[in-house]
Design a protein around this motif. Structure first.
Motif, PDB file in Angstrom:
ATOM      1  N   LEU B 176     -71.303  19.370 -61.656  1.00 39.64           N
ATOM      2  CA  LEU B 176     -72.683  19.576 -62.111  1.00 39.64           C
ATOM      3  C   LEU B 176     -73.637  19.635 -60.926  1.00 39.64           C
ATOM      4  CD1 LEU B 176     -74.873  19.834 -64.256  1.00 39.64           C
ATOM      5  CD2 LEU B 176     -74.941  17.338 -64.406  1.00 39.64           C
ATOM      6  N   LEU B 177     -73.474  18.716 -59.979  1.00 43.41           N
ATOM      7  CA  LEU B 177     -74.358  18.708 -58.817  1.00 43.41           C
ATOM      8  C   LEU B 177     -74.222  20.018 -58.041  1.00 43.41           C
ATOM      9  CD1 LEU B 177     -73.859  15.030 -57.570  1.00 43.41           C
ATOM     10  CD2 LEU B 177     -75.840  15.987 -58.752  1.00 43.41           C
ATOM     11  N   LEU B 178     -72.994  20.496 -57.899  1.00 42.53           N
ATOM     12  CA  LEU B 178     -72.778  21.754 -57.171  1.00 42.53           C
ATOM     13  C   LEU B 178     -73.367  22.930 -57.932  1.00 42.53           C
ATOM     14  CD1 LEU B 178     -69.164  21.109 -55.880  1.00 42.53           C
ATOM     15  CD2 LEU B 178     -71.234  21.360 -54.488  1.00 42.53           C
ATOM     16  N   SER B 179     -73.263  22.901 -59.255  1.00 36.56           N
ATOM     17  CA  SER B 179     -73.847  23.967 -60.050  1.00 36.56           C
ATOM     18  C   SER B 179     -75.358  24.021 -59.863  1.00 36.56           C
ATOM     19  CB  SER B 179     -73.491  23.766 -61.525  1.00 36.56           C
ATOM     20  OG  SER B 179     -74.321  24.554 -62.348  1.00 36.56           O
ATOM     21  N   ILE B 180     -75.994  22.866 -59.913  1.00 37.17           N
ATOM     22  CA  ILE B 180     -77.443  22.834 -59.723  1.00 37.17           C
ATOM     23  C   ILE B 180     -77.806  23.267 -58.315  1.00 37.17           C
ATOM     24  CG2 ILE B 180     -79.448  21.291 -59.623  1.00 37.17           C
ATOM     25  CD1 ILE B 180     -78.126  19.700 -61.908  1.00 37.17           C
ATOM     26  N   SER B 181     -77.029  22.799 -57.361  1.00 32.42           N
ATOM     27  CA  SER B 181     -77.260  23.180 -55.966  1.00 32.42           C
ATOM     28  C   SER B 181     -77.218  24.700 -55.793  1.00 32.42           C
ATOM     29  CB  SER B 181     -76.191  22.515 -55.081  1.00 32.42           C
ATOM     30  OG  SER B 181     -76.139  23.114 -53.817  1.00 32.42           O
ATOM     31  N   SER B 190     -83.822  24.644 -51.745  1.00 32.60           N
ATOM     32  CA  SER B 190     -82.788  23.984 -50.954  1.00 32.60           C
ATOM     33  C   SER B 190     -81.532  23.725 -51.784  1.00 32.60           C
ATOM     34  CB  SER B 190     -83.317  22.652 -50.425  1.00 32.60           C
ATOM     35  OG  SER B 190     -82.258  21.921 -49.827  1.00 32.60           O
ATOM     36  N   ALA B 191     -80.373  23.989 -51.187  1.00 29.17           N
ATOM     37  CA  ALA B 191     -79.102  23.707 -51.856  1.00 29.17           C
ATOM     38  C   ALA B 191     -78.679  22.265 -51.625  1.00 29.17           C
ATOM     39  CB  ALA B 191     -78.009  24.644 -51.339  1.00 29.17           C
ATOM     40  N   LYS B 237     -75.063  15.243 -48.643  1.00 34.87           N
ATOM     41  CA  LYS B 237     -74.846  15.006 -47.221  1.00 34.87           C
ATOM     42  C   LYS B 237     -73.517  15.586 -46.741  1.00 34.87           C
ATOM     43  CE  LYS B 237     -75.979  10.885 -45.611  1.00 34.87           C
ATOM     44  NZ  LYS B 237     -75.977   9.392 -45.552  1.00 34.87           N
ATOM     45  N   ASP B 238     -72.597  15.800 -47.678  1.00 30.75           N
ATOM     46  CA  ASP B 238     -71.287  16.353 -47.298  1.00 30.75           C
ATOM     47  C   ASP B 238     -70.860  17.364 -48.355  1.00 30.75           C
ATOM     48  OD1 ASP B 238     -68.689  16.930 -46.670  1.00 30.75           O
ATOM     49  OD2 ASP B 238     -67.965  14.856 -46.735  1.00 30.75           O
ATOM     50  N   MET B 239     -71.346  18.598 -48.179  1.00 28.28           N
ATOM     51  CA  MET B 239     -71.112  19.654 -49.169  1.00 28.28           C
ATOM     52  C   MET B 239     -69.617  19.929 -49.369  1.00 28.28           C
ATOM     53  SD  MET B 239     -72.621  21.796 -51.245  1.00 28.28           S
ATOM     54  CE  MET B 239     -74.334  22.143 -50.821  1.00 28.28           C
ATOM     55  N   GLY B 241     -67.113  17.948 -48.727  1.00 29.02           N
ATOM     56  CA  GLY B 241     -66.504  16.794 -49.377  1.00 29.02           C
ATOM     57  C   GLY B 241     -66.752  16.813 -50.882  1.00 29.02           C
ATOM     58  N   LEU B 242     -67.971  17.163 -51.260  1.00 30.54           N
ATOM     59  CA  LEU B 242     -68.325  17.220 -52.676  1.00 30.54           C
ATOM     60  C   LEU B 242     -67.514  18.310 -53.383  1.00 30.54           C
ATOM     61  CD1 LEU B 242     -70.300  15.692 -54.533  1.00 30.54           C
ATOM     62  CD2 LEU B 242     -71.908  17.575 -54.226  1.00 30.54           C
ATOM     63  N   LYS B 243     -67.355  19.438 -52.707  1.00 35.91           N
ATOM     64  CA  LYS B 243     -66.548  20.521 -53.284  1.00 35.91           C
ATOM     65  C   LYS B 243     -65.097  20.088 -53.428  1.00 35.91           C
ATOM     66  CE  LYS B 243     -69.384  24.429 -51.824  1.00 35.91           C
ATOM     67  NZ  LYS B 243     -69.614  25.467 -50.787  1.00 35.91           N
ATOM     68  N   ARG B 244     -64.623  19.304 -52.483  1.00 33.76           N
ATOM     69  CA  ARG B 244     -63.255  18.807 -52.576  1.00 33.76           C
ATOM     70  C   ARG B 244     -63.107  17.895 -53.799  1.00 33.76           C
ATOM     71  NH1 ARG B 244     -63.096  16.329 -47.665  1.00 33.76           N
ATOM     72  NH2 ARG B 244     -63.947  18.193 -46.648  1.00 33.76           N
ATOM     73  N   VAL B 245     -64.083  17.036 -53.989  1.00 30.93           N
ATOM     74  CA  VAL B 245     -64.035  16.146 -55.161  1.00 30.93           C
ATOM     75  C   VAL B 245     -64.035  16.963 -56.456  1.00 30.93           C
ATOM     76  CG1 VAL B 245     -65.306  14.400 -56.477  1.00 30.93           C
ATOM     77  CG2 VAL B 245     -65.132  14.205 -54.002  1.00 30.93           C
ATOM     78  N   ALA B 246     -64.806  18.061 -56.450  1.00 29.33           N
ATOM     79  CA  ALA B 246     -64.930  18.888 -57.662  1.00 29.33           C
ATOM     80  C   ALA B 246     -63.758  19.856 -57.837  1.00 29.33           C
ATOM     81  CB  ALA B 246     -66.233  19.672 -57.624  1.00 29.33           C
ATOM     82  N   ASN B 247     -62.781  19.795 -56.940  1.00 29.85           N
ATOM     83  CA  ASN B 247     -61.677  20.760 -56.944  1.00 29.85           C
ATOM     84  C   ASN B 247     -62.165  22.192 -56.745  1.00 29.85           C
ATOM     85  OD1 ASN B 247     -59.561  18.927 -57.393  1.00 29.85           O
ATOM     86  ND2 ASN B 247     -60.041  18.897 -59.578  1.00 29.85           N
ATOM     87  N   MET B 248     -63.222  22.337 -55.976  1.00 30.44           N
ATOM     88  CA  MET B 248     -63.745  23.676 -55.695  1.00 30.44           C
ATOM     89  C   MET B 248     -63.746  23.919 -54.202  1.00 30.44           C
ATOM     90  SD  MET B 248     -66.911  24.031 -58.262  1.00 30.44           S
ATOM     91  CE  MET B 248     -66.510  25.128 -59.630  1.00 30.44           C
ATOM     92  N   GLU B 249     -62.578  23.868 -53.624  1.00 32.98           N
ATOM     93  CA  GLU B 249     -62.437  24.037 -52.180  1.00 32.98           C
ATOM     94  C   GLU B 249     -63.069  25.365 -51.767  1.00 32.98           C
ATOM     95  OE1 GLU B 249     -60.272  21.538 -50.915  1.00 32.98           O
ATOM     96  OE2 GLU B 249     -59.957  20.819 -52.945  1.00 32.98           O
ATOM     97  N   THR B 250     -63.707  25.352 -50.593  1.00 28.16           N
ATOM     98  CA  THR B 250     -64.242  26.595 -50.050  1.00 28.16           C
ATOM     99  C   THR B 250     -63.121  27.453 -49.479  1.00 28.16           C
ATOM    100  OG1 THR B 250     -64.840  25.181 -48.202  1.00 28.16           O
ATOM    101  CG2 THR B 250     -66.624  26.018 -49.552  1.00 28.16           C
TER     102      THR B 250
END
Lengths: 253, 253
Positions: B176-181, B190-191, B237-239, B241-250
């Motif tokens: 959700l946080l990544l979606s809003i970002s 700002s993302a 602070k750690d985009m 890392g957050l993507k990793r938690v969300a299973n959305m690896e870059t």
DNA sequence: CGTACCTTTGACTCGTGTCAACAATGGTGG
DNA sequence: CCACCATTGTTGACACGAGTCAAAGGTACG
């Protein structure tokens, strides 16, 4: 892609998979896309629809990421739609019964976001989308129907969201059984006795549960005389009880 | 329903809630319904759009079961859509940011199935649906856009289904946080630093979690230096890392 | 400045997932 | 026709993530 095999005489005309029946003659036209189109408008719709050979169990109708060309109306059998996550998991997003239309997820990005897989031998009517769009510009009722169809997909997806977010395993499974029961009833089939076209794994996947939980809940429903479960054959023995479990009371005031 | 209060001179023209700005001038027209319409077609669309006074926080835009008349594009602020179950529970089915369109759930049954509530002061453009339908018959691109808009709603609902069905509390909140970002970024905001317009209760409701779990997860994310959380203000602070938690690896190959 | 609401944190509970073993089914080939 | 094996479904024991209950701290609005 759409070779016809319906040259096998008599039998074919009776068969539900028969690809020669037009929308005007189709036993599903009261619940499918043509609802309330005028007779000659139905013919125009019919002209753009393509009917191919039936899909075998497990066969893909389309795959995620393939370029989007068409939406599909189920003619016979059952199709499941599966969403593939970016970490490779599969989520069943819907089961489509005869008369229901799938593939509309592909319109936004011009490729399908789901894969569609036949759960049993199934036949579909292919509706090439760009031709449908053109026709919609001439037939306001068709445009209106298609908007409604997509809206229906949205509301049913949101129903599932609510189910997954708020309801227990018992409630989810009771709701699914009641949904299938209702949809069968609308197709003039029995609301109380039917064969589930999907596996326990598909049910679990769809409802956010494990196979084991699905199995246990069905056993429990059987023990409490709500259902009789014989492999994939379900007999609803206590419809009101099942609705109570699903939080879908018939009357409560 | 649509009385104009934009008579307050200078200030009003700068304000995001200003109801006098037409689609052609709107800073959102690159992401909103008018995308890639021709200039004079935008004017035709603009002619049917109604802009009323802003909604106050907590005010309803429409209510579940009300007759369906219009879809709405968010101009400023944030609106939540809420589905009411037949046993009275509420399920948040979406958060709508500026440029996003809501209300399409009402088309199928000719009444809204959701209620829409402003999370903060918000302005909307009302698009009377039957006039939009008529116009769509003349403007093929508009018809196409509207199909795409509805398809986008379908795919995003299905994303949520997958999230609810397959993902842990951590994964849901990170997503959700990544979606809003991302959506902020698309609006040239700002993302990495933003204010959540919704309460913890809304987040929990949307994601199928309790308030307590939302609070705990956010605290944990803060402790592990993924975020800084200050009430509703979030700093990522750690985009990665957050993507990793969300299973959305870059990148992962 | 006080009251109502929202958020945080802790301790404990419970439903569903996990792991494992086994039973039943169905399709295939000898 | 039956034996075989792969697949699918059932059942049990146990673990764990998220819910529930409870209390206290913060924040906002009148």
């Amino acid at each position: 892609m759409s070779e016809s095999i319906a040259t096998s005489s008599d039998n074919a005309t009776k068969c539900h998979h028969n690809p020669t029946v037009s929308c005007g003659d189709c036993r599903l036209n009261a619940i499918c896309l043509p609802i309330s189109l005028h007779v000659d408008d139905i013919d125009k719709l019919d002209d753009i629809i393509q009917r191919g050979r039936p899909l075998q169990k497990g066969e893909y109708l389309y795959r995620s990421n393939e370029p989007f060309q068409s939406v599909y109306a189920v003619r016979s059998g059952t199709i499941k739609a599966v969403n593939i996550t970016n970490d490779g998991q599969e989520q069943v997003t819907g089961f489509y019964l005869p008369g229901e239309v799938l593939g509309m997820d592909g319109i936004a990005q011009n490729h399908y976001t789901n894969s569609a897989i036949a759960l049993e031998t199934a036949a579909v009517c292919e509706i090439p989308f760009s031709r449908m769009e053109d026709l919609s510009l001439q037939l306001p009722t068709l445009q209106r129907h298609f908007f409604q169809l997509m809206s229906k997909e949205i509301t049913s997806d949101q129903q599932l969201i609510t189910l997954l977010s708020k309801n227990s395993a018992d409630e989810r499974i009771a709701s699914l059984l009641l949904s299938i029961s209702t949809r069968n009833h609308n197709r003039h089939l029995s609301a109380t006795f039917f064969r589930l076209p999907m596996s326990r794994a598909d049910i679990g996947n769809y409802l956010g549960l494990t196979i084991e939980t699905v199995s246990r809940v069905l056993s429990r429903f059987q023990k409490s005389d709500l259902l009789e479960v014989n492999k994939k054959e379900i007999t609803i023995k206590d419809m009101d009880g099942l609705k109570r479990v699903a939080n879908m009371e018939t009357a409560c005031g």
